[in-house]
Design an enzyme around this catalytic site. Structure first.
Site, short mmCIF file in Angstrom:
data_model
loop_
_atom_site.label_atom_id
_atom_site.label_comp_id
_atom_site.label_asym_id
_atom_site.label_seq_id
_atom_site.Cartn_x
_atom_site.Cartn_y
_atom_site.Cartn_z
N ASP A 44 0.67 2.35 2.54
CA ASP A 44 0.67 0.92 2.21
C ASP A 44 -0.58 0.58 1.38
OD1 ASP A 44 2.14 -1.76 3.12
OD2 ASP A 44 0.00 -2.12 3.43
N ARG A 45 -1.42 -0.35 1.83
CA ARG A 45 -2.62 -0.70 1.06
C ARG A 45 -3.50 0.51 0.84
NH1 ARG A 45 -1.22 -4.74 -1.46
NH2 ARG A 45 -3.39 -5.20 -1.98
N HIS A 59 4.61 -12.44 1.32
CA HIS A 59 3.17 -12.41 1.57
C HIS A 59 2.39 -11.99 0.32
CE1 HIS A 59 4.64 -8.36 2.09
NE2 HIS A 59 3.42 -7.87 2.19
N TYR A 117 -5.31 -8.39 -1.27
CA TYR A 117 -4.00 -8.67 -1.88
C TYR A 117 -4.14 -9.43 -3.20
CZ TYR A 117 -0.94 -6.94 1.78
OH TYR A 117 -0.24 -6.13 2.64
N HIS A 171 8.68 1.43 8.17
CA HIS A 171 7.48 1.36 7.33
C HIS A 171 6.28 2.03 7.99
CE1 HIS A 171 4.66 -0.18 4.39
NE2 HIS A 171 3.99 -0.84 5.32
#
Length: 292
Positions: free
Chosen positions: A107-108, A152, A212, A272
């Site tokens: 992910d990030r 988001h 983000y 995920h």
């Protein structure tokens, strides 16, 4: 007592003038750095890290802005650029005695790993990215009503003020929403780990939003510059990904192939949070990658 990875030693390592990272280190052998995603901490790797420690030196930091790592103010829009966060990881590995290492991110953390591999190809021997697309491609393919799943992304892309206030008004509801809908099975994230994730995120709203926000601005600029000049990932790359293309209408392997000529792309059936849902399979994939 806060959860930790059993058998791992914890330390704080300075990586920049204003940033010290919280990091767990265990095992012995060739080094591999594992970078967590949202809304998590290094604890997401607890099962995989314990497995890999049998034959690797495993390094699990909290990214800047997350967990127990420092959370510098983003005064100029660069503090949470993936280029800046990637430089943290290079500095961390060097501080621990590793000039070259394998790198895996979820992910990030995968976006940080991707940038580290582009910016520092001499340092990264192997790269694994879990359930993510490169930032430039992600914004290109996320559109229409299907983009609702990424609401988001758009919320936290807004200028400073509104997103921070909205999320801080009900942080456990906001962050807990993702822990609930992204987990493939209820037991994926046990109560104590969930509580640790929520506590960490509740105290990092500003820095998480800045992370983000960077991906809607400066990170795109950096990716586009590499894309336009033909800069690619020069090391063996493994990507494990849910079948996003079926839902959003794109060819994920093709998108990754444009960045990574030496690519192994696998579409998985896990949720995920795959490192927590299917740790044996993820550890096996990382071992297969580092053996190349």
């Amino acid at each position: 007592m806060a959860p930790s990875i059993p058998g791992f030693a914890y330390q704080r390592v300075p990586v920049a003038d204003d940033v010290t990272l919280n990091v767990a280190v265990g095992g012995s052998g060739s080094p591999i750095v594992l970078l967590h995603g949202f809304p998590q901490t290094h604890l997401m790797w607890r099962h995989v890290a314990a497995d890999l420690a049998a034959d690797h030196t495993v390094i699990c930091p909290d990214l800047r802005g997350y967990g127990a790592s420092d959370k510098p103010a983003d005064t100029d829009g660069t503090a949470y650029a993936k280029r800046t966060m990637a430089a943290d990881i290079i500095a961390l590995a060097r501080a621990l005695g590793h000039d070259r290492f394998a790198l895996a991110g979820h992910d990030r953390g995968a976006l940080v790993a991707f940038r580290a591999a582009l910016d520092h190809p001499g340092a990264i021997t192997h790269l694994a990215c879990l359930d993510v697309l490169p930032t430039l491609d992600m914004w290109d393919v996320t559109r229409g009503t299907t983009a609702a799943v990424g609401f988001h992304l758009y919320l936290m892309a807004q200028p400073p003020g509104l997103p921070e206030q909205l999320i801080a008004a009900a942080p456990d509801v906001f962050f807990g929403h993702f822990l609930d809908i992204w987990a493939g099975a209820p037991q994926t994230i046990p109560a104590d780990i969930r509580a640790a994730y929520l506590d960490a995120s509740r105290n990092a709203v500003t820095s998480i939003v800045a992370d983000y926000r960077a991906s809607a601005g400066i990170d795109i600029d950096h990716d586009r510059a590499d894309h336009d000049t033909g800069n690619q990932l020069r090391m063996p790359v493994t990507v494990l990904q849910q079948d996003w293309g079926a839902a959003l209408g794109f060819d994920a392997p093709a998108l990754w192939q444009a960045w990574a000529p030496d690519l192994s792309h696998t579409t998985v059936t896990y949720g995920h949070f795959m490192a927590e849902e299917a740790p044996e399979q993820i550890a096996a994939a990382l071992r297969k990658l580092t053996a190349r």
